[in-house]
Design an enzyme around this catalytic site. Structure first.
Site, short mmCIF file in Angstrom:
data_model
loop_
_atom_site.label_atom_id
_atom_site.label_comp_id
_atom_site.label_asym_id
_atom_site.label_seq_id
_atom_site.Cartn_x
_atom_site.Cartn_y
_atom_site.Cartn_z
N CYS A 224 0.85 -1.19 0.00
CA CYS A 224 0.00 0.00 0.00
C CYS A 224 0.89 1.25 0.00
CB CYS A 224 -0.87 0.00 1.23
SG CYS A 224 -1.86 -1.49 1.38
N ARG B 96 1.45 1.60 -5.92
CA ARG B 96 1.62 0.67 -4.80
C ARG B 96 0.32 -0.05 -4.44
NH1 ARG B 96 6.33 0.91 -1.96
NH2 ARG B 96 5.27 -0.23 -0.34
N TRP C 267 -3.74 -1.77 -1.47
CA TRP C 267 -3.77 -3.02 -2.21
C TRP C 267 -4.23 -4.08 -1.20
CZ3 TRP C 267 -0.13 -7.26 -1.70
CH2 TRP C 267 -0.54 -8.35 -2.46
N ASN D 184 0.72 -0.17 6.04
CA ASN D 184 1.23 -0.87 4.86
C ASN D 184 1.90 -2.15 5.34
OD1 ASN D 184 2.56 -1.65 2.49
ND2 ASN D 184 4.26 -0.24 2.85
N GLY D 185 1.53 -3.29 4.79
CA GLY D 185 2.12 -4.56 5.22
C GLY D 185 1.07 -5.46 5.82
N GLU E 160 13.84 -17.01 -22.70
CA GLU E 160 13.69 -15.65 -22.18
C GLU E 160 15.03 -14.92 -22.18
OE1 GLU E 160 11.31 -13.76 -21.80
OE2 GLU E 160 12.02 -12.19 -20.46
N LYS F 122 15.56 -11.43 -24.17
CA LYS F 122 16.04 -10.18 -23.53
C LYS F 122 17.21 -9.62 -24.31
CE LYS F 122 13.45 -9.29 -21.72
NZ LYS F 122 12.15 -9.69 -21.31
N GLU G 278 16.17 -8.18 -27.74
CA GLU G 278 15.36 -6.96 -27.63
C GLU G 278 16.20 -5.71 -27.42
OE1 GLU G 278 12.58 -8.17 -24.36
OE2 GLU G 278 11.19 -7.00 -25.56
N HIS H 101 20.23 -32.00 -33.17
CA HIS H 101 19.32 -32.18 -34.31
C HIS H 101 19.40 -31.01 -35.29
CE1 HIS H 101 17.76 -35.74 -32.38
NE2 HIS H 101 17.81 -35.05 -31.26
N LYS I 82 5.85 -1.10 -25.89
CA LYS I 82 5.61 -1.82 -24.64
C LYS I 82 4.38 -2.72 -24.78
CE LYS I 82 6.21 -2.87 -20.29
NZ LYS I 82 7.26 -3.84 -20.04
O1 M6R Z 1 1.65 -7.11 -22.17
P1 M6R Z 1 1.96 -8.52 -22.62
O2 M6R Z 1 2.52 -9.33 -21.51
O3 M6R Z 1 0.79 -9.19 -23.25
O4 M6R Z 1 3.07 -8.37 -23.72
C1 M6R Z 1 3.52 -9.49 -24.41
C2 M6R Z 1 4.78 -9.20 -25.17
O5 M6R Z 1 4.57 -8.19 -26.09
C3 M6R Z 1 5.92 -8.79 -24.22
O6 M6R Z 1 6.17 -9.77 -23.26
C4 M6R Z 1 7.19 -8.54 -25.02
O7 M6R Z 1 7.70 -9.74 -25.49
C5 M6R Z 1 8.19 -7.82 -24.11
N1 M6R Z 1 8.72 -6.67 -24.75
C6 M6R Z 1 9.29 -8.69 -23.67
O8 M6R Z 1 10.29 -8.04 -22.98
#
Ligand code: M6R
Length: 614
Positions: A2, A27, A78, A104-105, A487, A491, A494, A510, A609
């Protein structure tokens, strides 16, 4: 998680309180409320549910009602104990209505204290754990204690990590606060003093900031600030140096949002797990909205998601199948909707989406609903389109993620999905209740372990800097190490824009192994699982072909260490929880390599994003 802000002094105003709350909304946004004392010795309270709407309402009321303000408490909630209702919104009052508390907590022993207080005649008006604090304080004040001593005495009886601020209408300008393993700062400005859970809430309003240590009590009045321990011994006030503007404050002093968010992972995972276990040791997922009876009928699960969310879903597939024996299919959202999937009303489709707005996942979920399946979304954004449309929702509590590359929402997603898998196992009785509790207790240890991994930041940075110039990266892993490999590669792609591929380690022979030579760097996910030996054999195969090897391995594992050119160490945990820890060195590596290459890590080229187009 919170948010708290409180102020007192000639220049203090309700407007500042509401503005501070708006900055703290990340928060928690289930409800918000303020309580203020006025010159006539009265205390008023305004509370409202529904995040942004409640803040707008408070802002309107602040404009109308700010006259006669002496001091005030503000809170954005929250929910942990008690549903999202106005009665459960803070501030909470004692029986007299003259003493307010924001908190908070979690008060872990609140049930026991509540029974005792109710037994001695206190009347509770909420289901929160917070309200016990107000009634405890009331008892001490009735016995003649001053608020500072009442706060100290109450804090010694409360168990758990928390902070709270109290205000008594009888001494209308005096705020008293305390904390234990939860954030709390004090700020001093021109004719105004503050207490807040976070510096950004009072930035620009206070110019000097002070720390409050665990189990210390701070008294904040218009005339000054004093600090003591729980026994009343005076303590020195230690100033915090804050050189941020608002924009930097939003970054919490970090170079960029991505690094801030990587370092927020202990809190993101902790908050996602907070309040999910009841006294009986059972998992409770209040906001899920799906009836346990319906969950018992599910005979097939699909998980859909894109990018990083898809990788979190892949970890969940292993856990759900292992713990519940329900078959799970995993799909990239944009593939699922066009492949004519076979679903019915006994199918559960889980959409994983940080934003809750990704078009492909949204379309996959609506396709699933059209075909009669039950839908559940795991999202970080309260009230997002998918959260509203799905039959059920499970929120991650990572706070807003600004960096385009998902980091803290990923580990929070894995935590939420594992919780959900355990919950399913619990309602279907497919896992012994002791085992559910045991895995949950391993989950609770994750934030501390993440913190430990983060201490390797500087050594990972050195390794990353030495990799400038490398042209190709490969990530290999088995079982839940495979989604971690994917992943890690995502990363890196990206934000460094370099070719990076993730593979199941057993698949190398393979085909992909043909690409391995002395110019390649291979990351191996080599924590000690039952497949460790097999992974290590695959690592050997690429090592003898000249690749440089970086291993993610358990602390002190000298056998693994002997095989790597560099080792990223992580603590041991339950094998199905390992991705939460193993992915972190890979995030740090990608981050440092991208920074070394001069890239904008928060806004990588060509990416958005949230992807709201097909
Ligand atoms: O908001 P979402 O989790 O649905 O987004 C999915 C992907 O677009 C998102 O995870 C994308 O791969 C990120 N930029 C990864 O870092």
């Amino acid at each position: 998680m919170c948010g708290i802000i409180a102020s007192t002094g000639e220049a203090a105003s309700l407007n500042d309180l509401v503005e501070g709350l708006a900055r703290l909304e990340y928060r928690g946004y289930d409800s918000a409320g303020v309580a203020v004392t006025r010159e006539d010795g009265t205390m008023d309270r305004i509370r409202a549910v529904d995040g942004t709407a409640s803040l707008k309402l408070l802002a309107e009321l602040a404009n109308d009602k700010s006259d006669g303000y002496i001091a005030g408490l503000g809170h954005t909630r929250w929910a942990t104990h008690g549903r999202v209702t106005t009665d459960n919104a803070h501030p909470h009052f004692d029986c007299t209505g003259g003493l307010g508390v924001v908190h908070n907590g979690i008060v872990e022993n609140f049930r026991e204290l509540k029974n005792e207080l109710e037994g001695s005649g206190h009347v509770f008006s909420s289901q929160t754990d917070t309200e016990v604090i107000a009634h405890l304080l009331e008892d001490y004040l009735k016995d003649g204690a001053i608020l500072k001593d009442a706060v100290a005495a109450s804090m010694s009886r409360l168990r758990g990590a928390m902070s709270f601020v109290a205000l008594d209408a009888n001494y209308p300008s005096v705020l008293v606060a305390t904390k234990r393993m939860a954030p709390l700062v004090v700020g001093s400005g021109s004719h105004v003093n503050f207490v807040a859970s976070d510096i950004p809430a009072i930035l620009g309003k206070a110019d000097t900031f002070y720390q409050v240590g665990d189990d210390q009590v701070v008294v904040v009045s218009p005339d000054g600030i004093s600090l003591s321990d729980l026994f009343g011994n005076p303590m020195e006030l230690a100033e915090i140096e804050v050189q941020w503007d608002l924009e930097a404050a939003a970054r919490g002093g970090f170079r960029d949002f991505m690094s801030k968010e990587i370092f927020e992972q202990p809190a993101a995972v902790r908050d996602t797990l907070l309040g999910r276990l009841n006294q009986e040791g059972e998992i409770v997922l209040d906001e899920m909205r799906l009836d346990p009876d319906e969950l018992r009928k599910i005979n097939k699960i699909f998980i859909v998601g894109c990018g990083t969310s898809y990788h979190a879903g892949m970890v969940a597939k292993y856990a759900i199948e292992h713990w519940t024996r329900i078959p799970v299919e995993l799909d990239i959202s944009s593939e699922f909707r066009y492949r004519d999937p076979v679903l019915d009303k006994e199918t559960l489709v889980i959409g994983v989406s940080q934003s809750g707005e990704t078009l492909d996942t949204m379309a996959a979920m609506s396709e699933a609903a059209k075909l009669g399946a039950k839908t559940l979304v795991v999202s970080n954004v309260m009230g997002s389109s998918m959260a509203r449309a799905a039959d059920a929702v499970l929120y991650t509590r990572a706070g807003p993620e600004i960096g385009v590359a998902a980091t803290k929402t990923h580990t929070a997603q894995i935590a939420a999905l594992l919780l959900m898998a355990l919950y399913l196992a619990q309602v279907r009785h497919s896992l012994d209740p002791h085992e559910v509790a045991r895995v949950f207790s391993d989950m609770v240890m994750l934030p501390e372990k993440i913190q430990k991994v983060l201490t390797s930041d500087a050594s990972i940075e050195e390794v990353a800097q030495a990799m400038v110039g490398v042209k190709r990266f490969y990530f290999i892993g088995r079982h839940v190490g495979y989604p971690v490999a994917l992943e890690g590669a995502l990363k890196l792609k990206e934000i460094s824009y370099l070719p990076a591929e993730g593979y199941p380690a057993g698949e190398l022979k393979h085909g992909p192994i043909a690409m391995i030579d002395a110019d390649a760097v291979v990351f191996g996910m080599a924590t000690r699982t039952r497949l460790w030996e097999k992974t290590i054999s695959n690592v050997e195969e690429v090592r003898v072909r000249g690749a440089q090897i970086i291993l993610v391995a358990n602390e002190g594992d000298s056998e693994s260490a002997a095989l790597g050119d560099a080792i990223f160490e992580v603590p041991e945990t339950h094998p199905l929880l390992a991705p939460v820890l193993d992915v972190i060195p890979l995030q740090l590596f990608a981050y440092h390599l991208a920074v070394s290459l001069g890239n904008d890590v928060d806004r990588p080229r060509n990416l958005a994003k949230t992807v709201t187009v097909e």
